[in-house]
Design a protein around this motif. Structure first.
Motif, mmCIF file in Angstrom:
data_model
loop_
_atom_site.group_PDB
_atom_site.id
_atom_site.type_symbol
_atom_site.label_atom_id
_atom_site.label_comp_id
_atom_site.label_asym_id
_atom_site.label_seq_id
_atom_site.Cartn_x
_atom_site.Cartn_y
_atom_site.Cartn_z
ATOM 1 N N PHE A 102 46.759 24.106 -24.892
ATOM 2 C CA PHE A 102 47.609 23.752 -23.673
ATOM 3 C C PHE A 102 46.552 23.032 -22.993
ATOM 4 N N GLY A 103 45.521 23.235 -22.842
ATOM 5 C CA GLY A 103 44.545 22.250 -21.774
ATOM 6 C C GLY A 103 44.216 21.085 -22.432
ATOM 7 N N ARG A 104 44.643 20.546 -23.687
ATOM 8 C CA ARG A 104 44.262 19.350 -24.122
ATOM 9 C C ARG A 104 45.138 18.234 -23.481
ATOM 10 N N SER A 105 44.892 16.817 -23.479
ATOM 11 C CA SER A 105 45.609 15.811 -22.997
ATOM 12 C C SER A 105 46.980 15.776 -23.271
ATOM 13 N N ARG A 106 47.945 15.723 -22.387
ATOM 14 C CA ARG A 106 49.385 15.850 -22.898
ATOM 15 C C ARG A 106 49.727 14.608 -23.789
ATOM 16 N N PHE A 107 49.154 13.732 -23.641
ATOM 17 C CA PHE A 107 49.454 12.200 -24.389
ATOM 18 C C PHE A 107 48.856 12.627 -25.868
ATOM 19 N N LEU A 108 47.757 13.288 -25.897
ATOM 20 C CA LEU A 108 47.328 13.773 -27.480
ATOM 21 C C LEU A 108 48.356 14.882 -27.843
ATOM 22 N N SER A 109 48.688 15.615 -27.313
ATOM 23 C CA SER A 109 49.715 16.821 -27.665
ATOM 24 C C SER A 109 50.923 15.918 -28.219
ATOM 25 N N LEU A 113 52.685 15.769 -31.736
ATOM 26 C CA LEU A 113 54.077 16.359 -32.168
ATOM 27 C C LEU A 113 54.876 15.235 -32.983
ATOM 28 N N VAL A 114 54.657 13.810 -32.490
ATOM 29 C CA VAL A 114 55.473 12.789 -33.248
ATOM 30 C C VAL A 114 54.994 12.789 -34.861
ATOM 31 N N LEU A 115 53.532 12.837 -34.697
ATOM 32 C CA LEU A 115 53.016 12.786 -36.287
ATOM 33 C C LEU A 115 53.625 13.921 -37.146
ATOM 34 N N ALA A 202 62.106 25.461 -19.774
ATOM 35 C CA ALA A 202 62.913 25.006 -21.063
ATOM 36 C C ALA A 202 61.871 25.478 -22.225
ATOM 37 N N PHE A 203 60.609 25.755 -21.669
ATOM 38 C CA PHE A 203 59.642 26.297 -22.949
ATOM 39 C C PHE A 203 59.227 25.041 -23.747
ATOM 40 N N PHE A 204 59.316 23.471 -23.261
ATOM 41 C CA PHE A 204 58.974 22.417 -23.924
ATOM 42 C C PHE A 204 57.547 22.524 -24.304
ATOM 43 N N TRP A 205 56.677 22.851 -23.446
ATOM 44 C CA TRP A 205 55.178 22.673 -23.814
ATOM 45 C C TRP A 205 54.785 23.644 -24.920
ATOM 46 N N GLN A 206 55.489 25.054 -24.631
ATOM 47 C CA GLN A 206 55.161 26.153 -25.452
ATOM 48 C C GLN A 206 55.677 25.920 -27.119
ATOM 49 N N LEU A 207 56.802 25.298 -27.260
ATOM 50 C CA LEU A 207 57.370 25.096 -28.428
ATOM 51 C C LEU A 207 56.612 23.856 -29.027
ATOM 52 N N LEU A 208 56.209 22.798 -28.270
ATOM 53 C CA LEU A 208 55.824 21.832 -28.712
ATOM 54 C C LEU A 208 54.327 21.981 -29.181
ATOM 55 N N ASN A 209 53.530 22.850 -28.525
ATOM 56 C CA ASN A 209 52.113 23.183 -28.904
ATOM 57 C C ASN A 209 52.373 24.156 -30.045
ATOM 58 N N ASP A 210 53.115 24.956 -29.988
ATOM 59 C CA ASP A 210 53.279 25.952 -31.293
ATOM 60 C C ASP A 210 53.371 25.111 -32.426
ATOM 61 N N TRP A 211 54.608 24.490 -32.482
ATOM 62 C CA TRP A 211 54.689 23.642 -33.742
ATOM 63 C C TRP A 211 53.731 22.672 -34.066
ATOM 64 N N VAL A 212 52.840 22.028 -33.118
ATOM 65 C CA VAL A 212 51.832 21.224 -33.689
ATOM 66 C C VAL A 212 50.720 22.236 -34.190
ATOM 67 N N PHE A 213 50.548 23.216 -33.692
ATOM 68 C CA PHE A 213 49.594 24.425 -34.290
ATOM 69 C C PHE A 213 49.884 24.520 -35.752
ATOM 70 N N ASN A 214 51.111 24.878 -36.150
ATOM 71 C CA ASN A 214 51.648 25.379 -37.434
ATOM 72 C C ASN A 214 51.478 24.147 -38.170
ATOM 73 N N TRP A 215 51.702 22.929 -37.832
ATOM 74 C CA TRP A 215 51.571 21.643 -38.682
ATOM 75 C C TRP A 215 50.219 21.573 -38.938
ATOM 76 N N GLN A 216 49.238 21.592 -38.073
ATOM 77 C CA GLN A 216 47.877 21.342 -38.278
ATOM 78 C C GLN A 216 47.176 22.350 -39.276
ATOM 79 N N TYR A 217 47.504 23.907 -38.880
ATOM 80 C CA TYR A 217 46.876 24.679 -39.640
ATOM 81 C C TYR A 217 47.410 24.574 -41.367
ATOM 82 N N GLY A 218 48.573 24.058 -41.529
ATOM 83 C CA GLY A 218 49.089 23.818 -42.825
ATOM 84 C C GLY A 218 48.514 22.628 -43.244
ATOM 85 N N GLN A 219 47.777 21.843 -42.494
ATOM 86 C CA GLN A 219 47.129 20.802 -42.883
ATOM 87 C C GLN A 219 45.712 21.132 -43.232
ATOM 88 N N GLY A 220 45.256 22.251 -42.866
ATOM 89 C CA GLY A 220 43.859 22.765 -42.901
ATOM 90 C C GLY A 220 43.003 21.894 -41.802
#
Length: 430
Positions: A102-109, A113-115, A202-220
């Motif tokens: 949650f503390g990283r750059s919003r642009f990076l997050s 998300l897009v990737l 609207a839980f935008f950042w919560q769901l954004l970071n949650d999905w990014v985490f799951n994607w990153q972990y799936g990629q190792g």
């Protein structure tokens, strides 16, 4: 949707004997406030459960935090008159990892998300997610669509600013392009900052970071999380090994994971079983409970081979009982998901022993008034797994974690529940 309840064929019957002492290891989901939220939720909801069903006031011990901040512990005293077991409760924390996200750059997050979203779309995974649960498919795409809308809004605002300040319009101030474009973007980004509170509601950042985490972990790509899994396994093994011969034996060791924490619990269970060959072979039962799991978000990714291997090991192991509770009303789980079938696991000639899949049957345990109030609140419905029932039911978080029944017996024979608080107390109004 495939039939939700599932029991592996030829599953051994329940182990006889009541639970007098239980050790619970609870793993929360992807939450930057885990160390405060879950203690408060546990105390509040257990007190509501006791009041609602006419039980004695629960005696909950004070919470202690390990010096490294990874484990929060408390105890719940036994209530022999109601059959309640003495329970030691450890919360395994990874909210510091989430807080760093949650503390990283919003642009990076936003870029991640897009990737991640484009990757699962192009790989066809989003179709599989939708087939498992169209509601969760919408949850995955929601931050991506909202991000596109925010980008469009920023572009429009920047264009309006340029039109009023730039050159070439009769009513403009004639400012040069190098000034109007940056200023327009700043105003557009300022608009996003101005609606920050609305985005959080609207839980935008919560769901954004949650999905990014799951994607990153799936990629190792999450070594920090992989290290934490080993630390959790270390704690579980050390906690069990620290018991002395003079202490009463533990009848059941229960590992519970909710939401993203369900995947964590699965991986910790696999590590613990691999490192302790005696666990689950004696009088002490080893139980794994996954609640409202989002595990397919990672397990279906092609590179998540280790996770699928661990799941396969648990599915064929008779040293534990694994129960996966699901709910069609919950937007953020996959009702009907069965890892053996949906992950195409190769068990060889080993028979299927896990998991038992059960519906939490929210419609039965929530009053109609509460149900109407929360049915369109996805996060509130998602947390019902951890909350007090309005009505008696086969699923009861506190009867499961504090009551006298072993997990296998509770699932295979939900009508028995000898002395279980939420099933033996007089019916109460919600």
């Amino acid at each position: 949707m495939p039939p939700l309840d599932y029991t592996p064929p030829g599953l051994a019957d329940a182990t006889p004997g009541a639970v007098h002492r239980r050790q619970v290891f609870y793993i929360p989901g992807y939450d930057p406030e885990g160390r405060s939220r879950y203690r408060m939720l546990f105390v509040r909801e257990l007190s509501r459960c006791a009041k609602r069903f006419g039980l004695p006031k629960p005696r909950i011990g004070p919470a202690t935090l390990r010096p490294d901040g990874l484990v929060q512990s408390w105890s719940v005293a036994a209530e022999p008159a109601w059959g309640r077991a003495h329970t030691e409760y450890d919360v395994l924390l990874w909210d510091d990892i989430v807080a760093r996200d949650f503390g990283r750059s919003r642009f990076l997050s936003a870029g991640l998300l897009v990737l991640g979203t484009l990757h699962v779309i192009l790989a066809g995974l989003i179709v599989r997610f939708y087939r498992l649960n169209w509601k969760y498919g919408n949850v995955i795409l929601y931050p991506f669509v909202l991000l596109l809308a925010l980008g469009l809004g920023t572009t429009i605002i920047a264009g309006v600013v340029h039109a009023h300040l730039g050159d070439g319009f009769g009513h403009s101030l004639g400012w040069p392009l190098w000034a109007t474009v940056p200023l327009g973007l700043l105003v557009g980004l300022g608009w996003i900052k101005a609606i920050e509170a609305l985005l959080n509601r609207a839980f935008f950042w919560q769901l954004l970071n949650d999905w990014v985490f799951n994607w990153q972990y799936g990629q190792g790509w999450r070594p920090d999380y992989a290290i934490r899994l080993d630390a959790f396994a270390d704690h579980v093994l050390a906690r069990l090994a620290a018991r002395t011969a003079e202490e009463p034996p533990i009848d059941e060791v229960m590992l519970v994971g909710h939401s993203s924490g369900a995947m964590t619990a699965v991986e910790v269970a696999a590590r613990v079983l691999a490192r302790d060959p005696n666990l689950g072979t004696g009088a002490t039962n080893f139980a794994l409970v996954t609640l409202g799991s989002g595990m397919p978000l990672v397990a279906l990714q092609p590179r998540a081979t280790r996770l699928r291997g661990e799941i396969a090991g648990l599915c064929s192991s008779r040293r534990l009982v694994w129960v996966d509770y699901q709910a069609p009303q919950d937007w953020m789980n996959f009702p009907g998901f069965n890892p053996v079938r949906d992950l195409n696991l190769d068990l060889g000639d080993r028979p299927v022993a896990n998991p038992l899949v059960r519906s939490a049957r929210f419609r039965d345990i929530i009053s109609p008034e509460t149900y109407r109030r929360v049915r369109w609140r996805p996060f509130r419905m998602h947390f019902q797994f951890l909350m007090a029932n309005d009505r008696h039911g086969a699923y009861d978080f506190f009867a499961m974690t504090l009551g006298p029944q072993r997990l296998r017996e509770r699932v295979l024979h939900p009508d028995l529940a000898p002395g279980a608080p939420a099933l033996s107390a007089p019916e109460a109004t919600a």
